[in-house]
Design a protein around this motif. Structure first.
Motif, PDB file in Angstrom:
ATOM      1  N   ALA A   1       0.836  -1.207   0.000  1.00 17.79           N
ATOM      2  CA  ALA A   1       0.000   0.000   0.000  1.00 17.79           C
ATOM      3  C   ALA A   1       0.871   1.258   0.000  1.00 17.79           C
ATOM      4  CB  ALA A   1      -0.921   0.000   1.219  1.00 17.79           C
ATOM      5  N   GLY A   2       0.537   2.195  -0.894  1.00 17.44           N
ATOM      6  CA  GLY A   2       1.334   3.412  -0.967  1.00 17.44           C
ATOM      7  C   GLY A   2       0.622   4.506  -1.742  1.00 17.44           C
ATOM      8  N   VAL A   3       1.072   5.720  -1.532  1.00  8.91           N
ATOM      9  CA  VAL A   3       0.529   6.891  -2.216  1.00  8.91           C
ATOM     10  C   VAL A   3       1.679   7.781  -2.667  1.00  8.91           C
ATOM     11  CG1 VAL A   3      -1.686   6.892  -0.978  1.00  8.91           C
ATOM     12  CG2 VAL A   3       0.281   8.102  -0.007  1.00  8.91           C
ATOM     13  N   MET A   4       1.359   8.815  -3.424  1.00 11.18           N
ATOM     14  CA  MET A   4       2.360   9.756  -3.924  1.00 11.18           C
ATOM     15  C   MET A   4       2.006  11.172  -3.482  1.00 11.18           C
ATOM     16  SD  MET A   4       5.002  10.685  -5.745  1.00 11.18           S
ATOM     17  CE  MET A   4       5.453   9.259  -6.737  1.00 11.18           C
ATOM     18  N   LEU A   5       2.996  11.902  -2.996  1.00  9.00           N
ATOM     19  CA  LEU A   5       2.857  13.337  -2.760  1.00  9.00           C
ATOM     20  C   LEU A   5       3.763  14.028  -3.767  1.00  9.00           C
ATOM     21  CD1 LEU A   5       1.962  15.867  -1.310  1.00  9.00           C
ATOM     22  CD2 LEU A   5       3.673  15.421   0.469  1.00  9.00           C
ATOM     23  N   TYR A   6       3.141  14.687  -4.742  1.00  9.35           N
ATOM     24  CA  TYR A   6       3.885  15.307  -5.831  1.00  9.35           C
ATOM     25  C   TYR A   6       3.984  16.809  -5.594  1.00  9.35           C
ATOM     26  CZ  TYR A   6       5.123  16.941 -10.502  1.00  9.35           C
ATOM     27  OH  TYR A   6       5.750  17.554 -11.560  1.00  9.35           O
ATOM     28  N   GLY A   7       5.219  17.307  -5.552  1.00  5.22           N
ATOM     29  CA  GLY A   7       5.430  18.739  -5.373  1.00  5.22           C
ATOM     30  C   GLY A   7       6.785  19.023  -4.770  1.00  5.22           C
ATOM     31  N   MET A   8       7.185  20.282  -4.827  1.00  8.17           N
ATOM     32  CA  MET A   8       8.476  20.684  -4.287  1.00  8.17           C
ATOM     33  C   MET A   8       8.431  20.707  -2.760  1.00  8.17           C
ATOM     34  SD  MET A   8       9.875  20.954  -7.183  1.00  8.17           S
ATOM     35  CE  MET A   8       9.356  21.184  -8.886  1.00  8.17           C
ATOM     36  N   VAL A   9       9.588  20.528  -2.156  1.00 10.00           N
ATOM     37  CA  VAL A   9       9.674  20.441  -0.695  1.00 10.00           C
ATOM     38  C   VAL A   9       9.079  21.679  -0.035  1.00 10.00           C
ATOM     39  CG1 VAL A   9      11.280  20.361   1.249  1.00 10.00           C
ATOM     40  CG2 VAL A   9      11.660  18.884  -0.736  1.00 10.00           C
ATOM     41  N   GLU A  10       9.368  22.832  -0.576  1.00  9.61           N
ATOM     42  CA  GLU A  10       8.903  24.088   0.019  1.00  9.61           C
ATOM     43  C   GLU A  10       7.385  24.216  -0.020  1.00  9.61           C
ATOM     44  OE1 GLU A  10       9.508  28.956  -0.539  1.00  9.61           O
ATOM     45  OE2 GLU A  10      10.518  27.544  -1.898  1.00  9.61           O
ATOM     46  N   GLU A  11       6.749  23.566  -0.984  1.00  7.65           N
ATOM     47  CA  GLU A  11       5.324  23.763  -1.218  1.00  7.65           C
ATOM     48  C   GLU A  11       4.428  22.944  -0.295  1.00  7.65           C
ATOM     49  OE1 GLU A  11       5.817  24.390  -6.078  1.00  7.65           O
ATOM     50  OE2 GLU A  11       5.144  22.481  -5.217  1.00  7.65           O
ATOM     51  N   ALA A  12       4.933  21.854   0.234  1.00  9.37           N
ATOM     52  CA  ALA A  12       4.074  20.899   0.939  1.00  9.37           C
ATOM     53  C   ALA A  12       3.624  21.432   2.290  1.00  9.37           C
ATOM     54  CB  ALA A  12       4.809  19.581   1.126  1.00  9.37           C
ATOM     55  N   THR A  13       2.372  21.155   2.629  1.00 10.52           N
ATOM     56  CA  THR A  13       1.850  21.530   3.936  1.00 10.52           C
ATOM     57  C   THR A  13       2.180  20.438   4.947  1.00 10.52           C
ATOM     58  OG1 THR A  13      -0.285  20.436   3.622  1.00 10.52           O
ATOM     59  CG2 THR A  13      -0.064  22.709   2.806  1.00 10.52           C
ATOM     60  N   GLU A  14       2.108  20.787   6.214  1.00 11.93           N
ATOM     61  CA  GLU A  14       2.345  19.792   7.255  1.00 11.93           C
ATOM     62  C   GLU A  14       1.347  18.644   7.151  1.00 11.93           C
ATOM     63  OE1 GLU A  14       2.345  19.323  12.147  1.00 11.93           O
ATOM     64  OE2 GLU A  14       2.230  21.325  11.239  1.00 11.93           O
ATOM     65  N   GLU A  15       0.092  18.981   6.885  1.00 11.39           N
ATOM     66  CA  GLU A  15      -0.942  17.952   6.771  1.00 11.39           C
ATOM     67  C   GLU A  15      -0.624  16.983   5.635  1.00 11.39           C
ATOM     68  OE1 GLU A  15      -5.811  17.624   6.229  1.00 11.39           O
ATOM     69  OE2 GLU A  15      -4.773  19.510   5.807  1.00 11.39           O
ATOM     70  N   GLN A  16      -0.182  17.507   4.492  1.00  9.01           N
ATOM     71  CA  GLN A  16       0.141  16.653   3.354  1.00  9.01           C
ATOM     72  C   GLN A  16       1.309  15.723   3.665  1.00  9.01           C
ATOM     73  OE1 GLN A  16       0.740  19.769   0.414  1.00  9.01           O
ATOM     74  NE2 GLN A  16      -1.191  19.266  -0.617  1.00  9.01           N
ATOM     75  N   VAL A  17       2.354  16.271   4.284  1.00  9.13           N
ATOM     76  CA  VAL A  17       3.539  15.469   4.571  1.00  9.13           C
ATOM     77  C   VAL A  17       3.221  14.365   5.575  1.00  9.13           C
ATOM     78  CG1 VAL A  17       5.881  15.506   5.499  1.00  9.13           C
ATOM     79  CG2 VAL A  17       5.099  17.360   4.010  1.00  9.13           C
ATOM     80  N   ARG A  18       2.517  14.718   6.640  1.00  5.65           N
ATOM     81  CA  ARG A  18       2.187  13.711   7.654  1.00  5.65           C
ATOM     82  C   ARG A  18       1.268  12.627   7.086  1.00  5.65           C
ATOM     83  NH1 ARG A  18       3.941  14.815  12.689  1.00  5.65           N
ATOM     84  NH2 ARG A  18       4.640  16.954  13.119  1.00  5.65           N
TER      85      ARG A  18
END
Length: 270
Positions: A85-102
């Motif tokens: 099971a896995g997902v992808m978070l696509y975007g630059m490091v600076e752009e990601a929100t805390e909610e998205q990263v967690r």
């Protein structure tokens, strides 16, 4: 364990992509499968009595342990666990929100950890744990850095786990998957709000990657089945010929960088 034995497989993320392809291949090989996923999908036609679906959100640790206990009682035991099971978070490091990263790490790292912890008591004595990571886990790549970071963390944890449990007869393998058409970049992707400052880089990446989604995940399944039946499986395996070439070339370039700065490294005594 041999290829002709009736194995019981537990596959997470089994409703689509690589997980589905592996589950179907195991069924076609005559094995029994517990398919765990948040949605059931259409997996199951023609496999009456050998396929059971268990709803599962891997981010819920208690639910994972409950699901694994249910899975172990369905057919009486577990032989092969594919932690997919896995997902992808696509975007630059600076752009990601805390909610998205967690949320991303909750699935790709912690979810895999919870599954590994839950299944190990059922695998001791000869079971197999196959951890699906990525050929890109050995280094970061712009715009998919969080995916690489989560898979790199899982890679390292799996190496430690393999050392810890081999004395109990459990064989653990990092399946460093290449680029397959698994819907990871479509239905499995969360995208950051783009910062215009990175648009030039985004355009360069899009041109570099092109439109090829990669081969079908079904083409990787025979390799996974072979690993599951090997007496001494590799602890780490790049799955995909083109990906193997890229990983080997990156390793060569990294070795050159280490050699270039060897004198500076040796100036410190540690």
């Amino acid at each position: 364990m041999t290829a002709t034995e009736d194995q019981v497989w537990f596959v997470t993320g089994a409703s689509r992509g690589l997980g589905r392809a592996i589950a179907e291949a195991a069924l076609e090989a005559g094995h029994r499968v517990i398919a765990a996923s948040r949605t059931k999908g259409t997996l199951g036609d023609g496999h009456s009595g050998r396929l059971v679906h268990i709803p599962l959100d891997v981010t819920d640790r208690a639910a994972v342990f409950d699901a694994v206990q249910r899975a172990a009682t369905v057919f009486g035991w577990l032989d092969v666990v594919v932690n997919n099971a896995g997902v992808m978070l696509y975007g630059m490091v600076e752009e990601a929100t805390e909610e998205q990263v967690r949320a991303h790490f909750d699935v790709n790292f912690f979810g895999a950890l919870w599954v590994a912890q839950a299944v190990l008591p059922h695998l001791k004595g000869g079971g197999r744990l196959l951890q699906v990571t990525s050929m890109g886990s050995g280094g970061g790549m712009a715009s998919v850095g969080f995916y690489g970071a989560g898979k790199a963390a899982l890679d390292a944890l799996t190496e430690a786990l393999a050392m810890e449990v081999e004395r109990f007869g459990v064989r653990v393998t990092n399946l460093q998957m290449g680029g397959y058409a698994t819907e990871l970049f479509t239905s499995g992707t969360t995208t950051t709000a783009p910062d215009p400052a990175y648009q030039e880089l985004r355009d360069e990446l899009a041109e570099m990657w092109g439109d090829d989604a990669g081969p079908a995940p079904e083409t990787a399944a025979p390799v996974v089945l072979r690993v599951a039946t090997m007496d001494e499986p590799p602890r780490r395996l790049v799955v995909g010929g083109a990906s193997f070439d890229m990983v080997r070339e990156l390793a060569r370039l990294r070795a050159e960088q280490y050699a270039k700065w060897e004198d500076l490294s040796r100036q410190a005594p540690g």
